[in-house]
Design an enzyme around this catalytic site. Structure first.
Site, PDB file in Angstrom:
ATOM      1  N   HIS A 115       3.988  -1.820   4.478  1.00 18.55           N
ATOM      2  CA  HIS A 115       4.128  -2.630   3.257  1.00 18.55           C
ATOM      3  C   HIS A 115       5.404  -3.474   3.346  1.00 18.55           C
ATOM      4  O   HIS A 115       5.407  -4.652   3.024  1.00 18.55           O
ATOM      5  CB  HIS A 115       4.233  -1.730   2.004  1.00 18.55           C
ATOM      6  CG  HIS A 115       2.996  -0.943   1.682  1.00 18.55           C
ATOM      7  ND1 HIS A 115       3.012   0.409   1.478  1.00 18.55           N
ATOM      8  CD2 HIS A 115       1.704  -1.327   1.504  1.00 18.55           C
ATOM      9  CE1 HIS A 115       1.796   0.836   1.178  1.00 18.55           C
ATOM     10  NE2 HIS A 115       0.980  -0.197   1.195  1.00 18.55           N
ATOM     11  N   SER A 139      -0.743   4.975   3.602  1.00 20.50           N
ATOM     12  CA  SER A 139       0.005   5.932   2.782  1.00 20.50           C
ATOM     13  C   SER A 139      -0.608   7.330   2.884  1.00 20.50           C
ATOM     14  O   SER A 139       0.118   8.322   2.942  1.00 20.50           O
ATOM     15  CB  SER A 139       0.026   5.469   1.325  1.00 20.50           C
ATOM     16  OG  SER A 139       0.684   4.238   1.231  1.00 20.50           O
ATOM     17  N   ARG A 164      -5.005  -5.198   8.028  1.00 14.48           N
ATOM     18  CA  ARG A 164      -4.506  -4.479   9.201  1.00 14.48           C
ATOM     19  C   ARG A 164      -5.514  -4.467  10.337  1.00 14.48           C
ATOM     20  O   ARG A 164      -5.160  -4.471  11.490  1.00 14.48           O
ATOM     21  CB  ARG A 164      -4.166  -3.025   8.826  1.00 14.48           C
ATOM     22  CG  ARG A 164      -2.950  -2.896   7.944  1.00 14.48           C
ATOM     23  CD  ARG A 164      -2.913  -1.566   7.254  1.00 14.48           C
ATOM     24  NE  ARG A 164      -4.101  -1.381   6.430  1.00 14.48           N
ATOM     25  CZ  ARG A 164      -4.438  -0.276   5.837  1.00 14.48           C
ATOM     26  NH1 ARG A 164      -3.706   0.785   5.995  1.00 14.48           N
ATOM     27  NH2 ARG A 164      -5.518  -0.220   5.079  1.00 14.48           N
ATOM     28  N   LYS A 188      -7.164   6.976  -8.016  1.00 12.78           N
ATOM     29  CA  LYS A 188      -6.853   7.416  -6.648  1.00 12.78           C
ATOM     30  C   LYS A 188      -6.113   8.758  -6.623  1.00 12.78           C
ATOM     31  O   LYS A 188      -5.839   9.282  -5.561  1.00 12.78           O
ATOM     32  CB  LYS A 188      -5.978   6.360  -5.945  1.00 12.78           C
ATOM     33  CG  LYS A 188      -6.765   5.270  -5.255  1.00 12.78           C
ATOM     34  CD  LYS A 188      -5.871   4.343  -4.442  1.00 12.78           C
ATOM     35  CE  LYS A 188      -6.053   4.484  -2.956  1.00 12.78           C
ATOM     36  NZ  LYS A 188      -5.267   3.474  -2.187  1.00 12.78           N
TER      37      LYS A 188
HETATM   38  N1  COA Z   1       0.845  -1.390   5.751  1.00 13.85           N
HETATM   39  C1  COA Z   1       0.492  -0.119   5.685  1.00 13.85           C
HETATM   40  N2  COA Z   1      -0.465   0.335   4.901  1.00 13.85           N
HETATM   41  C2  COA Z   1      -1.095  -0.535   4.118  1.00 13.85           C
HETATM   42  C3  COA Z   1      -0.783  -1.894   4.133  1.00 13.85           C
HETATM   43  C4  COA Z   1       0.247  -2.319   4.998  1.00 13.85           C
HETATM   44  N3  COA Z   1       0.624  -3.580   5.094  1.00 13.85           N
HETATM   45  N4  COA Z   1      -1.593  -2.529   3.266  1.00 13.85           N
HETATM   46  C5  COA Z   1      -2.382  -1.588   2.734  1.00 13.85           C
HETATM   47  N5  COA Z   1      -2.089  -0.384   3.244  1.00 13.85           N
HETATM   48  C6  COA Z   1      -2.752   0.884   2.981  1.00 13.85           C
HETATM   49  C7  COA Z   1      -2.242   1.586   1.798  1.00 13.85           C
HETATM   50  O1  COA Z   1      -1.215   2.462   2.161  1.00 13.85           O
HETATM   51  C8  COA Z   1      -3.460   2.298   1.299  1.00 13.85           C
HETATM   52  O2  COA Z   1      -3.609   3.466   2.027  1.00 13.85           O
HETATM   53  P1  COA Z   1      -4.180   4.756   1.323  1.00 13.85           P
HETATM   54  O3  COA Z   1      -5.527   4.375   0.794  1.00 13.85           O
HETATM   55  O4  COA Z   1      -4.193   5.690   2.444  1.00 13.85           O
HETATM   56  O5  COA Z   1      -3.208   5.074   0.239  1.00 13.85           O
HETATM   57  C9  COA Z   1      -4.617   1.400   1.671  1.00 13.85           C
HETATM   58  O6  COA Z   1      -4.119   0.592   2.699  1.00 13.85           O
HETATM   59  C10 COA Z   1      -5.103   0.495   0.584  1.00 13.85           C
HETATM   60  O7  COA Z   1      -4.146   0.450  -0.391  1.00 13.85           O
HETATM   61  P2  COA Z   1      -3.488  -0.707  -1.186  1.00 13.85           P
HETATM   62  O8  COA Z   1      -3.214  -1.932  -0.379  1.00 13.85           O
HETATM   63  O9  COA Z   1      -2.356  -0.092  -1.925  1.00 13.85           O
HETATM   64  O10 COA Z   1      -4.598  -1.106  -2.097  1.00 13.85           O
HETATM   65  P3  COA Z   1      -5.366  -0.208  -3.046  1.00 13.85           P
HETATM   66  O11 COA Z   1      -6.737  -0.212  -2.533  1.00 13.85           O
HETATM   67  O12 COA Z   1      -4.733   1.088  -3.338  1.00 13.85           O
HETATM   68  O13 COA Z   1      -5.149  -1.055  -4.345  1.00 13.85           O
HETATM   69  C11 COA Z   1      -5.570  -2.797  -5.906  1.00 13.85           C
HETATM   70  C12 COA Z   1      -5.926  -2.143  -4.577  1.00 13.85           C
HETATM   71  C13 COA Z   1      -4.427  -2.130  -6.614  1.00 13.85           C
HETATM   72  C14 COA Z   1      -5.155  -4.208  -5.570  1.00 13.85           C
HETATM   73  C15 COA Z   1      -6.851  -2.766  -6.745  1.00 13.85           C
HETATM   74  O14 COA Z   1      -7.308  -1.457  -6.890  1.00 13.85           O
HETATM   75  C16 COA Z   1      -6.630  -3.382  -8.104  1.00 13.85           C
HETATM   76  O15 COA Z   1      -6.634  -4.575  -8.216  1.00 13.85           O
HETATM   77  N6  COA Z   1      -6.411  -2.526  -9.138  1.00 13.85           N
HETATM   78  C17 COA Z   1      -6.150  -2.960 -10.498  1.00 13.85           C
HETATM   79  C18 COA Z   1      -7.392  -2.808 -11.364  1.00 13.85           C
HETATM   80  C19 COA Z   1      -8.340  -3.955 -11.118  1.00 13.85           C
HETATM   81  O16 COA Z   1      -8.055  -5.101 -11.386  1.00 13.85           O
HETATM   82  N7  COA Z   1      -9.536  -3.622 -10.583  1.00 13.85           N
HETATM   83  C20 COA Z   1     -10.557  -4.608 -10.299  1.00 13.85           C
HETATM   84  C21 COA Z   1     -10.280  -5.339  -9.018  1.00 13.85           C
HETATM   85  S1  COA Z   1     -11.393  -6.721  -8.796  1.00 13.85           S
END
Ligand code: COA
Length: 163
Positions: A19, A130, A92, A43
């Site tokens: 991140h 994560s 990624r 989550k």
């Molecule tokens: N380096 C390392 N890991 C990364 C990364 C990076 N650059 N980018 C993403 N990841 C990992 C995260 O650690 C996470 O791993 P995990 O699932 O093992 O915890 C995974 O990739 C995806 O996580 P993240 O990028 O945090 O996205 P998310 O899927 O948790 O969150 C949101 C996505 C928050 C953007 C989405 O759920 C959202 O918009 N929520 C708000 C409610 C909403 O509007 N919903 C409708 C959406 S249309």
């Protein structure tokens, strides 16, 4: 007034070096980068929203144009409230693409005036997540390559509390 504002949303449970790498790249491209920490109760996060905000803010404190803000509303509404022009996401690997494509398309439908942009992390971070870091830390493995010392300590404290 700052006009090129981007939101980088995620759960950040906890923030990783992957991140951080993406935030560093994003911060150099926009006037202001808002790291949007989603509540993501669905989550079942290890850290509370306040803990995730605090960890991220401490690690990112040296970036003058990066702000950490928590949210528990639709990302589309949050990005609009923040006056963002761009939603920034990391890609990624090919496996990220399908979900990201769906998310970007849905957000375009909800907020046509905000674009989703993708950046790729440095290769050494392309396999970090994560969940994996939490699992390694829970089993007393070494996560020093993947997470800031502040996060390493927070993971130790969290798992010690649970024992
Ligand atoms: N380096 C390392 N890991 C990364 C990364 C990076 N650059 N980018 C993403 N990841 C990992 C995260 O650690 C996470 O791993 P995990 O699932 O093992 O915890 C995974 O990739 C995806 O996580 P993240 O990028 O945090 O996205 P998310 O899927 O948790 O969150 C949101 C996505 C928050 C953007 C989405 O759920 C959202 O918009 N929520 C708000 C409610 C909403 O509007 N919903 C409708 C959406 S249309």
């Amino acid at each position: 007034m700052k006009d090129k504002i981007a939101v980088y949303p995620g759960t950040f449970d906890p923030i990783t070096n992957g991140h951080y790498d993406l935030i560093k790249r994003g911060a150099s491209l926009f006037d202001e980068l808002i790291v949007g920490i989603a509540d993501s109760q669905r989550k079942g996060p290890l850290f509370t929203l306040d803990e995730r905000i605090d960890l991220s803010a401490r690690i990112l404190k040296d970036f003058s144009n990066v702000r950490v803000v928590g949210f528990d509303i639709l990302l589309a509404d949050f990005a609009t409230q923040m006056r963002a022009k761009v939603i920034l996401r990391g890609l990624r690997a090919v496996s990220d693409f399908e979900y990201e494509f769906q998310l970007a398309s849905m957000n375009r439908h909800l907020i046509p005036n905000i674009e989703t942009m993708f950046l790729t992390p440095a290769e050494q971070f392309s396999f970090i997540s994560s969940s994996l870091i939490k699992e390694i830390a829970m089993l007393n493995g070494d996560v020093s390559e993947f997470a800031h010392p502040i996060v390493q300590q927070a993971l130790k404290d969290k798992f010690a509390q649970r024992d």
